[in-house]
Design an enzyme around this catalytic site. Sequence first.
Site, PDB file in Angstrom:
ATOM      1  N   LYS A  37      25.407   0.589   4.564  1.00  0.00           N
ATOM      2  CA  LYS A  37      26.791   0.781   5.016  1.00  0.00           C
ATOM      3  C   LYS A  37      27.762   0.551   3.857  1.00  0.00           C
ATOM      4  CE  LYS A  37      29.857  -1.930   7.871  1.00  0.00           C
ATOM      5  NZ  LYS A  37      29.873  -3.054   8.821  1.00  0.00           N
ATOM      6  N   TYR A  91       5.158  -7.607  15.931  1.00  0.00           N
ATOM      7  CA  TYR A  91       5.229  -6.385  15.117  1.00  0.00           C
ATOM      8  C   TYR A  91       5.861  -5.244  15.929  1.00  0.00           C
ATOM      9  CZ  TYR A  91       3.522  -2.585  12.074  1.00  0.00           C
ATOM     10  OH  TYR A  91       3.414  -1.487  11.258  1.00  0.00           O
ATOM     11  N   ASN A 132      19.849  -6.427   7.077  1.00  0.00           N
ATOM     12  CA  ASN A 132      20.319  -6.537   5.685  1.00  0.00           C
ATOM     13  C   ASN A 132      20.306  -5.192   4.968  1.00  0.00           C
ATOM     14  OD1 ASN A 132      20.942  -9.268   5.716  1.00  0.00           O
ATOM     15  ND2 ASN A 132      18.802  -9.847   5.341  1.00  0.00           N
ATOM     16  N   PHE A 181       0.837  -1.205   0.000  1.00  0.00           N
ATOM     17  CA  PHE A 181       0.000   0.000   0.000  1.00  0.00           C
ATOM     18  C   PHE A 181       0.878   1.264   0.000  1.00  0.00           C
ATOM     19  CE2 PHE A 181      -2.139   2.766   3.388  1.00  0.00           C
ATOM     20  CZ  PHE A 181      -2.788   3.572   2.471  1.00  0.00           C
ATOM     21  N   LYS A 204      11.365 -11.816  11.890  1.00  0.00           N
ATOM     22  CA  LYS A 204      12.534 -11.948  11.000  1.00  0.00           C
ATOM     23  C   LYS A 204      12.562 -10.802   9.992  1.00  0.00           C
ATOM     24  CE  LYS A 204      13.150 -16.945  10.884  1.00  0.00           C
ATOM     25  NZ  LYS A 204      12.939 -18.138  10.035  1.00  0.00           N
TER      26      LYS A 204
HETATM   27  P1  NAD Z   1       1.496  -3.553   3.196  1.00  0.00           P
HETATM   28  O1  NAD Z   1       1.266  -4.866   3.832  1.00  0.00           O
HETATM   29  O2  NAD Z   1       0.510  -3.079   2.178  1.00  0.00           O
HETATM   30  O3  NAD Z   1       2.931  -3.472   2.524  1.00  0.00           O
HETATM   31  C1  NAD Z   1       4.050  -4.147   3.019  1.00  0.00           C
HETATM   32  C2  NAD Z   1       4.839  -4.674   1.822  1.00  0.00           C
HETATM   33  O4  NAD Z   1       6.024  -5.341   2.298  1.00  0.00           O
HETATM   34  C3  NAD Z   1       4.047  -5.699   1.013  1.00  0.00           C
HETATM   35  O5  NAD Z   1       4.154  -5.414  -0.365  1.00  0.00           O
HETATM   36  C4  NAD Z   1       4.707  -7.023   1.371  1.00  0.00           C
HETATM   37  O6  NAD Z   1       4.580  -8.002   0.354  1.00  0.00           O
HETATM   38  C5  NAD Z   1       6.138  -6.583   1.626  1.00  0.00           C
HETATM   39  N1  NAD Z   1       6.898  -7.507   2.485  1.00  0.00           N
HETATM   40  C6  NAD Z   1       6.506  -8.038   3.674  1.00  0.00           C
HETATM   41  N2  NAD Z   1       7.471  -8.848   4.163  1.00  0.00           N
HETATM   42  C7  NAD Z   1       8.500  -8.814   3.267  1.00  0.00           C
HETATM   43  C8  NAD Z   1       9.766  -9.445   3.198  1.00  0.00           C
HETATM   44  N3  NAD Z   1      10.179 -10.277   4.166  1.00  0.00           N
HETATM   45  N4  NAD Z   1      10.556  -9.197   2.126  1.00  0.00           N
HETATM   46  C9  NAD Z   1      10.157  -8.356   1.125  1.00  0.00           C
HETATM   47  N5  NAD Z   1       8.940  -7.736   1.139  1.00  0.00           N
HETATM   48  C10 NAD Z   1       8.125  -7.965   2.201  1.00  0.00           C
HETATM   49  O7  NAD Z   1       1.602  -2.486   4.391  1.00  0.00           O
HETATM   50  P2  NAD Z   1       1.744  -0.904   4.361  1.00  0.00           P
HETATM   51  O8  NAD Z   1       0.577  -0.346   5.057  1.00  0.00           O
HETATM   52  O9  NAD Z   1       2.067  -0.437   3.011  1.00  0.00           O
HETATM   53  O10 NAD Z   1       3.006  -0.700   5.314  1.00  0.00           O
HETATM   54  C11 NAD Z   1       4.291  -0.455   4.796  1.00  0.00           C
HETATM   55  C12 NAD Z   1       5.253  -0.120   5.926  1.00  0.00           C
HETATM   56  O11 NAD Z   1       4.777   1.008   6.662  1.00  0.00           O
HETATM   57  C13 NAD Z   1       5.449  -1.257   6.918  1.00  0.00           C
HETATM   58  O12 NAD Z   1       6.801  -1.315   7.306  1.00  0.00           O
HETATM   59  C14 NAD Z   1       4.590  -0.835   8.089  1.00  0.00           C
HETATM   60  O13 NAD Z   1       5.085  -1.342   9.297  1.00  0.00           O
HETATM   61  C15 NAD Z   1       4.696   0.678   8.037  1.00  0.00           C
HETATM   62  N6  NAD Z   1       3.523   1.309   8.669  1.00  0.00           N
HETATM   63  C16 NAD Z   1       2.313   1.367   8.020  1.00  0.00           C
HETATM   64  C17 NAD Z   1       1.233   1.953   8.658  1.00  0.00           C
HETATM   65  C18 NAD Z   1      -0.118   2.093   7.993  1.00  0.00           C
HETATM   66  O14 NAD Z   1      -1.066   2.588   8.629  1.00  0.00           O
HETATM   67  N7  NAD Z   1      -0.294   1.717   6.757  1.00  0.00           N
HETATM   68  C19 NAD Z   1       1.362   2.457   9.965  1.00  0.00           C
HETATM   69  C20 NAD Z   1       2.592   2.332  10.584  1.00  0.00           C
HETATM   70  C21 NAD Z   1       3.673   1.777   9.927  1.00  0.00           C
END
Ligand code: NAD
Length: 310
Positions: A103, A143, A97, A11, A89
Amino acid sequence: MIDLVTGAAGFLGSHLCDALLAQGREVIGLDNFFTGRRQNLAHLRGNDRFEMIRHDVINPILLEAGRIHHFACPASPIHYQYNPVKTIKTSVMGTINMLGLAKRVKARILLASTSEVYGDPEEHPQKESYWGRVNPIGPRSCYDEGKRVAESLMFNYHAQNGVDIRIVRIFNTYGPRMALNDGRVVSNFILQALRHEPLTVFGRGEQTRSFCYVSDLVAGSLLMMERDGLTGPVNLGSPTEVTVLELAELVLRLTSSRSKIIFKELPVDDPVRRRPDIALAREKLGWEPRVTLPDGLRETVDYFQRVLAE
Ligand code: NAD
Ligand code: UDP
């Protein structure tokens, strides 16, 4: 200079890719497609400044980049609790990574952290200086604690290896391209309303959240990435707080839905109140959200209507 976006098919990541490309930048996206979808990036096919790599961030990767926007991690409770060990993980090994890469290639790296580092807060609204109240063994801990370790890793690589870091703590964000099945409150309520099914309010709906529209969030994250001399963490989110019940009523009004509201059990460790103090973002980035909740919800409703029609 190449911008690397992890979680690019998700998203927020997909909107971030769009915004970077609109600035004329060259973008590489990484994603393992756990919660992300190719459809979110379909409009970029044929764009020769964009490249997508299927890769899981728990494995190392070596490529050239000047900026790393590290967004890979499932974000909705049902997705991050589906395989909690994998979620940890992703946050811990994935961030190691990406920091290792930063770095090596001397890239600047921004971590998409979360308001969940504040847990169920005793301080309201939440300032960046607040340490949080997280249950380390509860169902949300994979999380919350994962992101807390990720923040710690960022600061330790910064102190120990001089890596150029940025941390944003993102509060609830919504908008087009949220996954229909991700169980977050905005997508659930809009889908339920459009299908004239009951809106499922958890608990009595008195818990609060502050919802930020995706374009505002992306703008804030980009400002943070380009600001010199600022590591963060900086809160990014809406200062307008609503109860979950108010949100349900607003969605019903905007969709002219016949749905009723029903009350379901409150999930374990569900935070009671959440609203960011955004004084730091205002002062250091000149940033604050522009899109009101009704306007942002209208855009999101239009998107869900289109997706349901397809
Ligand atoms: P989302 O689930 O739509 O997107 C996360 C993306 O990361 C997905 O495309 C998924 O396939 C990918 N992904 C997950 N694990 C992975 C891995 N091991 N290797 C490679 N890709 C991987 O969620 P989002 O809402 O777009 O959130 C994106 C980031 O923003 C996240 O880190 C989330 O913690 C952070 N965040 C989002 C919100 C929110 O309200 N949307 C709030 C706080 C933090
Ligand atoms: N929620 C709700 N009905 C739903 C989904 C969520 O009442 O169908 C509530 C949930 O209990 C929480 C709030 O809405 O209090 C926000 O939930 P979400 O999963 O979107 O995000 P988070 O809890 O991570 O802030």
